[in-house]
Design a protein around this motif. Sequence first.
Motif, short mmCIF file in Angstrom:
data_model
loop_
_atom_site.label_atom_id
_atom_site.label_comp_id
_atom_site.label_asym_id
_atom_site.label_seq_id
_atom_site.Cartn_x
_atom_site.Cartn_y
_atom_site.Cartn_z
N GLY A 38 -4.16 6.95 4.72
CA GLY A 38 -3.88 6.55 4.04
C GLY A 38 -2.65 6.95 2.86
O GLY A 38 -2.74 7.59 2.40
N ASP A 39 -2.67 6.21 1.59
CA ASP A 39 -2.04 5.94 1.29
C ASP A 39 -3.18 5.47 0.13
O ASP A 39 -3.61 4.56 -0.85
CB ASP A 39 -1.03 5.22 0.93
CG ASP A 39 -0.05 5.33 -0.95
OD1 ASP A 39 0.20 6.35 -1.49
OD2 ASP A 39 1.18 4.74 -0.42
N GLY A 312 5.61 -5.02 -5.07
CA GLY A 312 7.03 -4.64 -3.73
C GLY A 312 7.48 -4.11 -5.11
O GLY A 312 8.02 -3.12 -5.53
N GLU A 313 9.03 -4.32 -4.25
CA GLU A 313 10.41 -3.48 -4.81
C GLU A 313 10.16 -3.96 -6.94
O GLU A 313 11.07 -2.99 -6.95
CB GLU A 313 11.72 -3.84 -4.45
CG GLU A 313 11.72 -3.14 -3.18
CD GLU A 313 13.10 -3.31 -2.88
OE1 GLU A 313 13.97 -3.93 -3.06
OE2 GLU A 313 13.34 -3.00 -1.07
N GLU A 314 9.38 -4.80 -7.59
CA GLU A 314 9.81 -4.98 -8.39
C GLU A 314 9.05 -4.07 -9.22
O GLU A 314 9.65 -3.75 -10.65
CB GLU A 314 8.65 -5.77 -9.33
CG GLU A 314 9.10 -7.19 -8.87
CD GLU A 314 7.75 -8.55 -8.84
OE1 GLU A 314 7.76 -9.57 -8.38
OE2 GLU A 314 6.68 -7.77 -9.21
N LYS A 334 1.71 4.05 -6.00
CA LYS A 334 1.83 3.65 -4.13
C LYS A 334 2.95 4.93 -3.48
O LYS A 334 4.18 4.67 -4.33
CB LYS A 334 1.51 2.68 -3.90
CG LYS A 334 0.10 2.20 -3.99
CD LYS A 334 -0.18 0.84 -3.95
CE LYS A 334 -1.79 0.00 -3.86
NZ LYS A 334 -1.91 -0.91 -4.01
N ARG A 335 3.10 5.24 -2.47
CA ARG A 335 3.95 5.92 -2.30
C ARG A 335 5.06 4.83 -1.15
O ARG A 335 6.27 4.82 -1.14
CB ARG A 335 3.79 7.39 -1.15
CG ARG A 335 3.26 8.11 -1.40
CD ARG A 335 3.22 9.88 -0.98
NE ARG A 335 2.33 9.56 0.14
CZ ARG A 335 0.90 9.34 0.81
NH1 ARG A 335 0.04 9.92 -0.76
NH2 ARG A 335 0.35 9.37 1.42
N GLU A 336 4.36 4.30 -0.82
CA GLU A 336 5.07 3.04 0.31
C GLU A 336 5.50 1.83 -0.28
O GLU A 336 4.40 1.08 -1.08
CB GLU A 336 4.61 2.88 1.32
CG GLU A 336 4.50 2.20 2.69
CD GLU A 336 4.16 1.32 3.79
OE1 GLU A 336 3.99 0.50 4.81
OE2 GLU A 336 3.07 1.73 3.45
N VAL A 337 6.44 1.43 -0.39
CA VAL A 337 6.85 0.05 -1.06
C VAL A 337 6.84 -0.54 -0.05
O VAL A 337 7.91 -0.97 0.66
CB VAL A 337 8.48 -0.07 -2.23
CG1 VAL A 337 8.22 -1.11 -2.76
CG2 VAL A 337 7.40 1.37 -3.05
N LYS A 342 0.74 -5.02 -4.06
CA LYS A 342 0.00 -4.53 -5.39
C LYS A 342 1.08 -3.29 -5.99
O LYS A 342 -0.32 -2.24 -5.20
CB LYS A 342 -0.84 -4.86 -5.80
CG LYS A 342 -1.93 -6.44 -5.61
CD LYS A 342 -2.37 -6.49 -5.57
CE LYS A 342 -2.97 -7.90 -5.31
NZ LYS A 342 -4.54 -8.64 -5.40
N MET A 343 2.03 -3.42 -6.33
CA MET A 343 1.79 -1.56 -6.90
C MET A 343 1.81 -1.05 -8.18
O MET A 343 1.67 -0.09 -8.30
CB MET A 343 3.68 -1.54 -7.10
CG MET A 343 4.56 -2.44 -5.50
SD MET A 343 3.38 -0.69 -3.80
CE MET A 343 4.31 0.47 -4.73
#
Length: 352
Positions: A38-39, A312-314, A334-337, A342-343
């Motif tokens: 996974g990420d 997300g994209e924030e 994290k790679r996947e947005v 929670k990024m």
Amino acid sequence: MLRRGGTIGILGGGQLGRMMAMSAVQLGYRCIGYAPEGDNVAAGVCEDFFTNRWDDTAALAAFAAKCDVVTWEFENVPVTTAQAIPADRIFPHPRALETAQDRLNEKRFAEGLGGKPAAYAKVDAASDLVGAVDRLGAPGILKTRRDGYDGKGQWRIGSGRDADALRLPDDPLIYEGFVEFDAEFSVILVRGQDGEIRFWDSPRNMHEDGILAASLLPAGKAVEGQVQEARRLAGEVADALKYVGVLTCEFFATHEGPIFNEMAPRVHNSGHWTIEGAATSQFENHIRAVAGLPLGDTATTAAGVEMRNILGEEIEGAHAFLADADTHLHDYGKREVRDGRKMGHFTRLTRA
């Protein structure tokens, strides 16, 4: 006490493991991670990382052989995985996972220690849900007993008609009556191997769509008047489990006193503010505890603290937060947005 240069194993590869490993490296330790594919953002901080299934006994044995002590970074690590590590080398003890992973057992455990959870009922069939709504009333929340987090595995029941119409998942469930509350807050503590317990100040937590949006200090009168009673229960939970490390218990502040919501046997999102806002962060104190070191001071070091999650994209515009000199950014890498993920987070301090 774990010697300088010793190796700490971390079960799980998410951002909590990443920040835990960063604190461990600062204290002179090496870290090795273990998680399924996974990420796994913790891998960038760990000296080695095992990417294997939770039930891969050979890989777990090889991982354990490389570690002096082992801990975990999230509460959904299978109990059997934790039990595969020698009991004298894993902190907290896997009994904490057994207690926290089932919401029904968790509430009964808290009640046994004098805590007061929201009214609840076990739900194994559609007829159980209808009966629970009749007894406890609506609105309420139907939850899976296992694995749900950040609003996942939850359904709001507004009336008996909702209960009749809902197609139940094929999982053990629990229905919780609605709690009228003034605020949500968490009690975050650390317990050392010698039984010493220290508490951080309790933040007021703000949720949006079931996901923690912000943690704020000072928490306000509604919370501050109930913290001591909530701490009593959280301390008894830690002692009953012979817990080692950081433990979080979440509460509702109500006119009847603190209502126990749930426990998380790990470092916690609502404690991220401690990295910049406390003398010793939750991550450093967790490492201190599992390594057998003296615990650090948990005092708040700013007049006010605001921690907000970046979802997300924030994350794409997150560097703009740094225009404020008292704001600290944490990008988890994290790679996947995706929406709601929670990024990262930022913490803004108010100086005295």
